[in-house]
Design an enzyme around this catalytic site. Structure first.
Site, short mmCIF file in Angstrom:
data_model
loop_
_atom_site.label_atom_id
_atom_site.label_comp_id
_atom_site.label_asym_id
_atom_site.label_seq_id
_atom_site.Cartn_x
_atom_site.Cartn_y
_atom_site.Cartn_z
N GLU A 96 0.85 -1.19 0.00
CA GLU A 96 0.00 0.00 0.00
C GLU A 96 0.89 1.23 0.00
OE1 GLU A 96 -4.24 -0.94 2.16
OE2 GLU A 96 -2.64 -0.08 3.34
N ASP B 5 -5.52 8.88 10.59
CA ASP B 5 -4.19 8.37 10.89
C ASP B 5 -3.66 8.93 12.19
OD1 ASP B 5 -3.58 6.73 8.55
OD2 ASP B 5 -3.80 8.60 7.44
N TYR C 47 -10.55 -4.21 3.32
CA TYR C 47 -9.63 -3.81 4.39
C TYR C 47 -10.47 -3.60 5.65
CZ TYR C 47 -5.90 -1.02 6.65
OH TYR C 47 -4.94 -0.53 7.51
#
Length: 263
Positions: free
Chosen positions: A49, A60, A174
């Site tokens: 990725e 994040d 995912y």
């Protein structure tokens, strides 16, 4: 079949769990990112990725936030990252997935983004903040260009949205194992296995589990009930620690080999 589908088919029933390795393009700079990608593929990363640096990476944690800041400071851009991938692709056998927020894609333009990603040899695209309910037109552009649209699921994702993501997605889903932001943890989330079982009840796509993976035992644990583990912050932290050293790519490769249990 796509290169991603081929990889997960090969992993199915095999002795080793799959490993999806995440790095931020441009950290410490694009030239060294290229060498890191090669090293990851050579040392056992099944899927790579490539994160596109963004000024507001809301999902994040601090490790990847700082990596985005370093990448932006080094001059990395979406177009620069795609150019780097195109120039390096022949040295990398593993599938490459672009991991991005919607803003850089919209700024470039969807049609231009899809064309340049396909031309660069990208295999899949995950747009972190694109709701599955609004993904249809963009998903169509990706599929028309033979790019796999990949969707993100979380512990709070409803069964209806799991089915929608499975219907629209290709390659793999995912699955993030915990709520909150990215970051390495000491243990895999205790309810991750139950989440995987719930997703499997509604989807036949391979499942990659992320958020918190940082040790070989984490990869092995996830591999007992999912198709692959995703390592992000822990790998990005290795790159941060050695980014100024000539051997940063080798260090990243060593870390992936250790995670796979081949050290």
């Amino acid at each position: 079949m796509s290169r991603i589908a081929d990889v997960f088919m090969a992993l199915h029933g095999g002795p080793d769990p799959g490993l999806v390795a995440y790095v931020t393009a441009g950290d410490p700079d694009l030239a060294r990112t290229a060498e890191i990608l090669v090293a990851l593929a050579q040392n056992g990363a099944d899927v790579i990725e490539v994160g596109i640096p963004f000024s507001d990476p809301l999902a994040d944690g601090p490790v990847i936030q700082r990596a985005s800041e370093r990448a932006l400071a080094s001059g990395a851009t979406l177009r620069g990252a795609l150019r780097m991938i195109r120039e390096t692709r022949s040295r990398i056998a593993a599938p490459i997935v672009l991991f991005t927020y919607a803003n850089p894609v919209l700024r470039m333009g969807e049609a231009a983004f899809v064309k340049e990603a396909a031309d660069a040899g990208v295999d899949g695209v995950l747009v972190l903040d694109l709701p599955v309910e609004e993904a249809g037109p963009f998903r169509g552009r990706l599929v028309d260009a033979d790019l796999d649209p990949i969707f993100l699921l979380s512990p709070t994702t409803s069964d209806d949205r799991i089915r929608a993501a499975s219907s629209l997605g290709r390659g793999f889903l995912y699955v993030i194992s915990r709520l909150g932001v990215t970051g390495a943890r000491e243990q895999v989330a205790t309810d991750a296995e139950a989440l995987v079982r719930r997703v499997r009840a509604h989807s036949d796509l391979p499942l990659a589990i992320g958020f918190g993976i940082s040790r070989p035992e984490h990869v092995a644990e996830v591999g007992r009930w999912a198709d692959a583990a995703v390592v992000g912050s822990a790998l990005v932290n290795v790159i941060a620690e050695h980014g100024a050293a000539p051997g940063v790519a080798e260090r990243a490769g060593d870390y992936v080999r250790w995670l796979k249990g081949h050290a």
